[in-house]
Design an enzyme around this catalytic site. Sequence first.
Site, PDB file in Angstrom:
ATOM      1  N   ASP A  71       0.842  -1.198   0.000  1.00 16.59           N
ATOM      2  CA  ASP A  71       0.000   0.000   0.000  1.00 16.59           C
ATOM      3  C   ASP A  71       0.880   1.252   0.000  1.00 16.59           C
ATOM      4  O   ASP A  71       1.699   1.448   0.888  1.00 16.59           O
ATOM      5  CB  ASP A  71      -0.936  -0.001   1.213  1.00 16.59           C
ATOM      6  CG  ASP A  71      -2.118   0.935   1.021  1.00 16.59           C
ATOM      7  OD1 ASP A  71      -1.905   2.107   0.628  1.00 16.59           O
ATOM      8  OD2 ASP A  71      -3.261   0.508   1.250  1.00 16.59           O
ATOM      9  N   SER A  81      -6.985   4.077  -1.625  1.00 13.35           N
ATOM     10  CA  SER A  81      -6.793   2.623  -1.625  1.00 13.35           C
ATOM     11  C   SER A  81      -8.078   1.860  -1.899  1.00 13.35           C
ATOM     12  O   SER A  81      -8.031   0.657  -2.146  1.00 13.35           O
ATOM     13  CB  SER A  81      -6.235   2.162  -0.275  1.00 13.35           C
ATOM     14  OG  SER A  81      -4.955   2.691  -0.105  1.00 13.35           O
ATOM     15  N   PHE A  92      -5.129  -9.918  15.223  1.00 13.16           N
ATOM     16  CA  PHE A  92      -3.992  -9.798  16.135  1.00 13.16           C
ATOM     17  C   PHE A  92      -3.887  -8.451  16.815  1.00 13.16           C
ATOM     18  O   PHE A  92      -2.921  -8.177  17.515  1.00 13.16           O
ATOM     19  CB  PHE A  92      -2.704 -10.132  15.369  1.00 13.16           C
ATOM     20  CG  PHE A  92      -2.788 -11.470  14.699  1.00 13.16           C
ATOM     21  CD1 PHE A  92      -2.721 -12.627  15.454  1.00 13.16           C
ATOM     22  CD2 PHE A  92      -2.994 -11.583  13.332  1.00 13.16           C
ATOM     23  CE1 PHE A  92      -2.832 -13.878  14.865  1.00 13.16           C
ATOM     24  CE2 PHE A  92      -3.117 -12.825  12.728  1.00 13.16           C
ATOM     25  CZ  PHE A  92      -3.039 -13.971  13.493  1.00 13.16           C
ATOM     26  N   GLU A 142      -1.332  -8.057   1.852  1.00 12.99           N
ATOM     27  CA  GLU A 142      -1.073  -6.619   1.838  1.00 12.99           C
ATOM     28  C   GLU A 142      -0.024  -6.208   2.874  1.00 12.99           C
ATOM     29  O   GLU A 142      -0.141  -6.538   4.055  1.00 12.99           O
ATOM     30  CB  GLU A 142      -2.351  -5.825   2.134  1.00 12.99           C
ATOM     31  CG  GLU A 142      -2.087  -4.329   2.030  1.00 12.99           C
ATOM     32  CD  GLU A 142      -3.133  -3.421   2.670  1.00 12.99           C
ATOM     33  OE1 GLU A 142      -3.209  -2.265   2.250  1.00 12.99           O
ATOM     34  OE2 GLU A 142      -3.858  -3.864   3.583  1.00 12.99           O
ATOM     35  N   ASP A 182       2.107   2.835   3.516  1.00 10.50           N
ATOM     36  CA  ASP A 182       1.227   3.979   3.318  1.00 10.50           C
ATOM     37  C   ASP A 182       1.104   4.834   4.583  1.00 10.50           C
ATOM     38  O   ASP A 182       1.178   6.059   4.526  1.00 10.50           O
ATOM     39  CB  ASP A 182      -0.152   3.437   2.911  1.00 10.50           C
ATOM     40  CG  ASP A 182      -1.178   4.522   2.696  1.00 10.50           C
ATOM     41  OD1 ASP A 182      -1.012   5.293   1.736  1.00 10.50           O
ATOM     42  OD2 ASP A 182      -2.144   4.597   3.474  1.00 10.50           O
ATOM     43  N   HIS A 234       2.015   8.767   5.275  1.00  6.52           N
ATOM     44  CA  HIS A 234       1.001   9.763   5.647  1.00  6.52           C
ATOM     45  C   HIS A 234       1.463  10.619   6.825  1.00  6.52           C
ATOM     46  O   HIS A 234       1.052  11.766   6.958  1.00  6.52           O
ATOM     47  CB  HIS A 234      -0.321   9.090   6.014  1.00  6.52           C
ATOM     48  CG  HIS A 234      -1.163   8.749   4.826  1.00  6.52           C
ATOM     49  ND1 HIS A 234      -1.507   9.672   3.864  1.00  6.52           N
ATOM     50  CD2 HIS A 234      -1.734   7.580   4.431  1.00  6.52           C
ATOM     51  CE1 HIS A 234      -2.250   9.093   2.939  1.00  6.52           C
ATOM     52  NE2 HIS A 234      -2.396   7.816   3.261  1.00  6.52           N
ATOM     53  N   HIS A 272      -1.076   2.872  -5.173  1.00  2.00           N
ATOM     54  CA  HIS A 272      -0.850   4.271  -5.571  1.00  2.00           C
ATOM     55  C   HIS A 272       0.487   4.706  -5.006  1.00  2.00           C
ATOM     56  O   HIS A 272       1.064   4.020  -4.163  1.00  2.00           O
ATOM     57  CB  HIS A 272      -1.971   5.176  -5.027  1.00  2.00           C
ATOM     58  CG  HIS A 272      -2.148   5.016  -3.541  1.00  2.00           C
ATOM     59  ND1 HIS A 272      -1.233   5.489  -2.629  1.00  2.00           N
ATOM     60  CD2 HIS A 272      -3.096   4.386  -2.804  1.00  2.00           C
ATOM     61  CE1 HIS A 272      -1.630   5.185  -1.409  1.00  2.00           C
ATOM     62  NE2 HIS A 272      -2.757   4.492  -1.482  1.00  2.00           N
ATOM     63  N   HIS A 286      -1.404  10.957  -0.997  1.00  2.00           N
ATOM     64  CA  HIS A 286      -0.937   9.996  -1.994  1.00  2.00           C
ATOM     65  C   HIS A 286      -0.372  10.771  -3.180  1.00  2.00           C
ATOM     66  O   HIS A 286      -0.617  11.971  -3.329  1.00  2.00           O
ATOM     67  CB  HIS A 286      -2.097   9.129  -2.480  1.00  2.00           C
ATOM     68  CG  HIS A 286      -2.698   8.288  -1.399  1.00  2.00           C
ATOM     69  ND1 HIS A 286      -3.881   7.637  -1.542  1.00  2.00           N
ATOM     70  CD2 HIS A 286      -2.253   8.001  -0.150  1.00  2.00           C
ATOM     71  CE1 HIS A 286      -4.149   6.961  -0.434  1.00  2.00           C
ATOM     72  NE2 HIS A 286      -3.189   7.180   0.430  1.00  2.00           N
TER      73      HIS A 286
HETATM   74 ZN    ZN Z   1      -3.131   6.107   2.172  1.00  5.12          ZN
END
Ligand code: ZN
Length: 530
Positions: A94, A138, A314, A360, A365, A369, A407, A485
């Site tokens: 991601d 996403s 988890f 994933e 990501d 951010h 992305h 992004h």
């Molecule tokens: Zn994101």
Amino acid sequence: MKLLILVLIFSLGCLAYPNMNPFVEPQKEERFSDFDMHPHIHRQHATKTGGFAFKEEELTSEYWMNNAKALVEEKVKRTLNTNKARNVIMFLGDGMSHYSLAAARLLIGGEDAKLSFESFPYTASSMTYCVDVQVADSACTATAYLSGVKTNDGEIGVNANATYESCLDGQDESNHVDSIAAWFQRAGRSSGIVTTTRITHATPAGAYAHTTNRDWEDDAEVAESGCDPQIVDDIAEQLVYGKTGKNFKVILGGGSRHFIGKSLTEHGTNGNRIDEKNLIYAWERMDPNRTFVRNRAELMGLNPTEIKQLFGLFSDSHLSYWIDVERDNKQDTMPSLTDMTKKAIEILELEKEGYFLLVEGGRIDHGHHRTQAKHAVTEAVEFSKAIEAALALVNLNETLIVVTADHGHVMTMSGYADRGHDIFGIAGDGTDNKPYMTLSYANGESFPQHSLAGERVDPESLNEYINNINEMKFPATVAREDETHGGEDVGVWAIGPWSHLFQGTLEQNVIPHIMAYASGVGDGLRACDN
Ligand SMILES: [Zn+2]
Ligand SMILES: *[C@@H]1O[C@H](CO)[C@@H](O)[C@H](O)[C@H]1NC(C)=O
Ligand SMILES: *[C@@H]1O[C@H](CO)[C@@H](O)[C@H](O)[C@H]1NC(C)=O
Ligand SMILES: *[C@@H]1O[C@H](CO)[C@@H](O)[C@H](O)[C@H]1NC(C)=O
């Protein structure tokens, strides 16, 4: 740690660093007199972490000639694998932009180091825009690379005729698009999802959910948008009861809070659900042979042959960043992406008809951010390790592996640091005579920290730069609560049956159609079924 990774790479034999000595120091004044062409270079930093970390052989022509010839030879000898893909494993990083990878290479050995999947034979470029936005999220991208249809920002498993956040459009089946996980299920084959995020987050939800708002992970979030949770199915419900969700053989990730009521607790946290349901219990109760696990020990203790269907959560929300797992010495309690991937494959490999597995690496990501570049890049390295582990468990004659990102991000890598220089360090001086960092962002929350009264702050004066680079927020040009992004194309790396179809610049929504062709599922073109 760096050494450990290098040793690991050596022992796996997929990358060779013959006689690599990262601290070779040629006489740089002589060798690099052309540095005068870059008068702004910040040379005093050149050797901070043993700069000029190249191999002695790189000074010879033969080194480059021979490496290149070997690769050409290898390409010429390649035969196309036109077997039917019994299995397809899709690895989704991601926010894994190309810059994330260039930076990750420095963490595992140097500019010329390759992540596990960067040696795959076939690559393509994936165009990531969505129907209504230039720069995607996403959710719409998951719809593209899993269901083969582009849609609107924030929407999952519906086409663009469904309006964002419309209560009813997401319930209208004429808007629904199914994922390749559903195509596999319909063909009587198995499927699974693994992630480091909440299992109800946009990427994994792309495999099973239909919703006009990715935030509707539980009924409270549906109600917050003014929709009736009695009518609108939240994402957790769709995982447990939905026609695709209920059939997964393996489900591993985080996010227990979306499955339980406000008065219930799991992973030490109260749930979010206003219906006070316990969907974990409901999932288990549907079949006495189902297995639920809630920590690493339980996961690692499972015998794959005894698993009918497995659900593992988890954490109450996302799994911890790997940097935090290491900081807190939680490697024995929090499963790594590699742990989860291996267990999922061991279980799914027992399926005669084969399987589709989505894995994933979801927190690359999140690091971006927050402009915490080291968090993001470390997650990319963890993602690469999970793929390396998968390669050891599958037969590539019958397993197509596709690695891609949804992305990009707006982190960039500025010049002109010396070879081998600390990727989290300083690259040069600005015209304000202050040093600037190699990694920086076009926007993000770090802006105020890096500027004072209209002037740039010297990054080297910041406490985190000096004491804890792990937590450093890299500079951003525009203040924004959340770094955005990026709209660049992302890479696709493929190996196994029909991987040679991944070539050129592709619309992102073509990806599942190629995977379906290779494996003989879905309503589109298929390779012959023999
Ligand atoms: Zn994101
Ligand atoms: C969008 O959905 C509406 C309602 O179902 C339908 O009438 C319309 O034809 C659809 N538009 C397109 C372009 O398919
Ligand atoms: C559960 O597993 C046992 C042993 O394999 C089997 O006999 C039984 O039929 C299974 N139950 C269901 C509901 O599938
Ligand atoms: C893969 O296929 C090739 C060619 O048919 C065969 O020689 C090789 O043994 C196979 N490898 C595995 C691991 O099955």
